[in-house]
Design an enzyme around this catalytic site. Sequence first.
Site, PDB file in Angstrom:
ATOM      1  N   SER A 108       0.838  -1.427  -0.007  1.00  0.00           N
ATOM      2  CA  SER A 108      -0.140  -0.234   0.355  1.00  0.00           C
ATOM      3  C   SER A 108       0.762   1.258  -0.189  1.00  0.00           C
ATOM      4  O   SER A 108       1.457   1.761  -0.679  1.00  0.00           O
ATOM      5  CB  SER A 108      -0.883   0.259   1.670  1.00  0.00           C
ATOM      6  OG  SER A 108      -2.002   1.265   0.640  1.00  0.00           O
ATOM      7  N   GLU A 197      -3.060  -1.198  -8.050  1.00  0.00           N
ATOM      8  CA  GLU A 197      -4.757  -1.586  -7.143  1.00  0.00           C
ATOM      9  C   GLU A 197      -5.199  -0.119  -6.583  1.00  0.00           C
ATOM     10  O   GLU A 197      -3.981   0.769  -6.711  1.00  0.00           O
ATOM     11  CB  GLU A 197      -4.323  -2.463  -6.289  1.00  0.00           C
ATOM     12  CG  GLU A 197      -3.209  -2.542  -5.575  1.00  0.00           C
ATOM     13  CD  GLU A 197      -3.523  -1.275  -4.287  1.00  0.00           C
ATOM     14  OE1 GLU A 197      -5.221  -1.729  -3.894  1.00  0.00           O
ATOM     15  OE2 GLU A 197      -2.875  -1.126  -3.462  1.00  0.00           O
ATOM     16  N   HIS A 268      -6.362  -5.096  -1.465  1.00  0.00           N
ATOM     17  CA  HIS A 268      -6.788  -4.869  -0.004  1.00  0.00           C
ATOM     18  C   HIS A 268      -7.655  -5.770   0.296  1.00  0.00           C
ATOM     19  O   HIS A 268      -7.422  -5.449   1.989  1.00  0.00           O
ATOM     20  CB  HIS A 268      -6.928  -3.143   0.414  1.00  0.00           C
ATOM     21  CG  HIS A 268      -5.724  -2.440   0.080  1.00  0.00           C
ATOM     22  ND1 HIS A 268      -4.890  -2.005  -1.284  1.00  0.00           N
ATOM     23  CD2 HIS A 268      -4.585  -1.324   1.271  1.00  0.00           C
ATOM     24  CE1 HIS A 268      -3.888  -1.239  -0.575  1.00  0.00           C
ATOM     25  NE2 HIS A 268      -4.053  -0.621   0.820  1.00  0.00           N
TER      26      HIS A 268
END
Length: 295
Positions: A108, A197, A268
């Site tokens: 992330s 993403e 996620h």
Amino acid sequence: MNALPLQKGDTIGLVSPSSPLMMRDIKPGIQFLEQNGFKIKFGHHLYDAERFLAGKDEDRAKDLLDFFKDPEVKAIVASRGGHGSQRLLPLLDYQMIHTNPKKLVGFSDTTALQLGLFKKTGLISYTGFSLTSKRSGLVEETLISCLLGRSYHVKESVVVHSGLAEGLLIGGNLTLLTNLMGTPYQPNFKNCILLLEDVGNTPYNVDGMFSQLDLAGVFDQVAGIILGEFEDCVSKAADCHDGSVEDVLHEWSARFNVPCIKNFPYGHGTRNCVLPMGGLVSLNASTGCLTVTST
């Protein structure tokens, strides 16, 4: 540039380059690493907290640099994502990191740090796991493969444009990648396999970031594109006709002129895997299979 594969008994250093842990539980992640035969060493500022950051920029950067210099530490794992890893990029000693390569694992927000390190040193790092990430059999299997230097395949996706492509894997979180555009840490996209993403964004923001990459010529440079999961990317308005993030992904992927897959298990949600950022991969978009050949 790749670090040596780990062996059972090697030490992994834990750092917090982004947001603070606060109430987040890292014990399951630590236990998983220990159960696989690794020793654990804690960064001095692992539990620091200052606003939305895990302490001061200088302290977070120092923990990272200390572990790159520490001969006992063979790999470094981020505690969590959140915000702020890109703030460390001007504070790092890239020559020292280049001389002492370590396997860096994160997810992330760590995207910015990993892409910056790859741009400045060529260091291959590993995206898809942090100590607070949701874990599955696929995450665990691919993480251990990356740490031990094994090749592997991931085949759970939807074909958009068939074809074969090979190149260095570049990307990660769409927001963090977009934040690096126009900076000295922007990666080179030429002939790469682009991985994207995101999480918790609105469809129009996702569309805006795709548009920015398009205007910057990114989609014309890459050899292939992998669209992962876009978890919780929904409109925040109660009465809204914005459409869905799936509409955004469908429109943009239809414009691509290279091998492309979507709904790939990287994101996620519960569908996730660990991949080598900057490592050599082969994309068979006709079968929806990604082969990792350089870990």
